[in-house]
Design an enzyme around this catalytic site. Sequence first.
Site, PDB file in Angstrom:
ATOM      1  N   HIS A 221       1.807   4.527  -2.910  1.00 31.88           N
ATOM      2  CA  HIS A 221       1.952   5.978  -2.784  1.00 31.88           C
ATOM      3  C   HIS A 221       3.327   6.421  -3.284  1.00 31.88           C
ATOM      4  CE1 HIS A 221      -1.775   6.732  -0.777  1.00 31.88           C
ATOM      5  NE2 HIS A 221      -1.468   6.065   0.320  1.00 31.88           N
TER       6      HIS A 221
ATOM      7  N   HIS B 170       0.829  -1.207   0.000  1.00 31.72           N
ATOM      8  CA  HIS B 170       0.000   0.000   0.000  1.00 31.72           C
ATOM      9  C   HIS B 170       0.866   1.260   0.000  1.00 31.72           C
ATOM     10  CE1 HIS B 170      -3.718   2.285   1.109  1.00 31.72           C
ATOM     11  NE2 HIS B 170      -2.823   3.102   1.654  1.00 31.72           N
ATOM     12  N   GLU B 171       1.810   1.331   0.933  1.00 33.81           N
ATOM     13  CA  GLU B 171       2.647   2.531   1.041  1.00 33.81           C
ATOM     14  C   GLU B 171       3.555   2.691  -0.177  1.00 33.81           C
ATOM     15  OE1 GLU B 171       1.964   4.690   3.131  1.00 33.81           O
ATOM     16  OE2 GLU B 171       0.704   3.512   4.483  1.00 33.81           O
TER      17      GLU B 171
ATOM     18  N   HIS C  86       3.550   6.545  -6.975  1.00 30.82           N
ATOM     19  CA  HIS C  86       2.793   7.700  -7.465  1.00 30.82           C
ATOM     20  C   HIS C  86       3.676   8.951  -7.403  1.00 30.82           C
ATOM     21  CE1 HIS C  86      -1.443   9.770  -7.459  1.00 30.82           C
ATOM     22  NE2 HIS C  86      -0.810   9.899  -8.610  1.00 30.82           N
TER      23      HIS C  86
END
Length: 772
Positions: A560, A556-557, A563
Amino acid sequence: MLARPSTTVLARRPFFRFRGCLNEPRPTKARCLATAATHHQIPSTVDDKALVDLFDQPSLSKVRSHFHSTGLFGHPSLTHPRSLVSLAESTLVRAQLLTQRILDAKESEDELAHVVKNLDRLSDMLCGVIDLAELVRNAHPDRLWVEAGNHAYETLCEFMNVLNTHTGLNDTLKTVLSNPTLVKSLDPEAYQTALIFSRDFEKSGIDLPPATRNKFVSLSSDILILGRQFLENASTPRPPTSVKASELAGLKDKGMGVRLQLQAQFTNRDLQVYPGSLQAQMIMRAAPNEEPRRKLYLAANSSTPEQIHVLETLLKKRAELAQLVGRDSFAHMTLDDKMAKKPEHVTNFLDALIDHTRPFARNALRTLAQRKQAHHNLPALPVIQAWDRDFYCPPDPPAPPIPLPPLTIGTVFMGLSRLFRHLYGVSLRPAQAASGEVWHPDVQKLEVVDEQQGIIGWIYADLFPRRGKASGAAHYTVRCSRRTDDDDEANDGMFEGTELQIQESQQFEAVKRHRLPNQEGVYQLPLVVLLTEFARPSLSKGAAVLEWHEVQTLFHEMGHAMHSMLGRTEYQNVSGTRCATDFVELPSILMEHFLNSPAVLSLFDADNTTSLRQIGNHHNDPCHAIDTYSQIMLAVVDQVYHSPSVLNSSFDSTNEFANLVNKRGLIPYVPGTSFQTQFGHLFGYGATYYSYLFDRAIASRVWSKVFSRDPLNRELGEQYKQEVLRWGGARDPWEMVSTLLDQPELAAGDAEAMREVGRWRIEDEVGNSGRH
């Protein structure tokens, strides 16, 4: 508004932002949705395998280069806490000069043409130090550094707050937007940026008369104070409840349960059990007797009158603030620049979710009722109460979809690097940090390497718990991307006697700038920090093995982080994760979906010797639908609490909550409870709590329609990168989603589009067997 520092994603950000836009031509290509998986794996590289040693045998990698010493994050000046304070002061001087340049721009047509760029520069100048200071405040083990971080953060945020309501800056921007010749000269990126700036200034009450603007500032200050009080109250432990030894008869837990029973018998006194404690969690899962579970539920969801008053005052102040700037409610004001656009659209989305989720949740509730009926040998199905949920459906820890060997931190990073290479032609490479570059010996440095352009950014991984470090997992953007070769710094001006301070600030910024192959211009490259609290490897026990939920957290991290790395825009205000609140979680949630693919999981095997296939490790979990429905109800509560009704003299947050639960909920409201005072997201995500559900729906659809059948397909990865990730927040999210999914009807982002997304969630998640 001017800017919003890009610190932890969606959290701890001052309400201040300058934002920009990127509008590069998108390459045309044939649409390529998911097809049969035919792509072969790319073998692991030496760099991939080196990640395993880096994280699993850190004693081998902690040698820092003493031939080259530097300061924090490679800035030669940041070698002592005093240097951070000095940098903040130097940055303030340069920011004041640049502010004056923007104010004077109305005197020159040429300067007016630079206003949007200079607004973004001003934002970056301040945020570059604020974001670094925010990381220092939350991660540095040295108290002096933390104090310096606090000082730098507060000094520059105070100046930001002045700029927020600076009528001169707003007037200059209006001059640009009211000049047809200037507007025509702006490329789409710059024009969109200017519109965003203008809207943000408007939100800060910039056009209000002086007396009204003072009221706006006063209300804003009250909201911040009340918000802090509300968060403190939300985390305040609730008082204990008395549990009799007889009420614990038949406990299913033979460990802690037996110890509690022995304690009660030995002391001959009732047990005092605190809500939320391990003992309370065990009782809620394992006590056949309903009474201790009921008492603990009541205690856990209790509030003092003062706690309720703080929340309701916060909600009323927000509503007053919104009406002060001509909006019907705080939700109307907040959603204006989100994908949802308006509260009515959020309602459409949530209603669709409720309509599609309710049948699954009711079936699940019937399963629980049957279990309760059998447990008590009842003639008819009983009502499931709020305190029954964990007993009749105890939560299982997350589990992988297929059996896997133990996964270490290094193994997972290796798998991530291989996945990114398959999708984007990007990989992770261990890098040696210079002496003084990192804030703790645990911190490891990674280079993010593009196969065509070389290094495109850096990730610093601070993965192990320690005293004073912020808890939980977070992605900090310490440095955003932006183009710098057209900054025109020479015309910023200078105050007498400030030459050395200006030089200090300029040297700080110069470290960040790089010219990449095959890309026009010089760019400031992104730098992010990943904080987690994973178990530490040791010489005696070896590499630490991650629980499955920790693997999910890391994916999940890193979603980010990618991105941030791939969303390298010309304007820092829209780079990477600087996008709408109800869009920012899409890349991170999508990364979790990749963990459902055996092809992706096989990347954890460096030598490709393990054959993984889907064998049905999933199991039906009736509580999955119940929990989903509960999250939807909380999103509805959030909308009600930020609607115009808050200003009614009869508004009562507890009554509103109870009425909603009894009208649309599945499990009856329990009189005497007031969970809303512990719903901490009401402050940080006021009127936007729906966002996580919304992005889960979009991510589910993207996974299902684009990646699920061929998750290692480079063409699909490039398509996603070019149509979503590379834009950061510089493009309309609805346009990105509609293009990626080849559904042009979504581009309008209207009420029907929101309803459509609500239907996706059911098709892709609730309709399938789930894991809790």
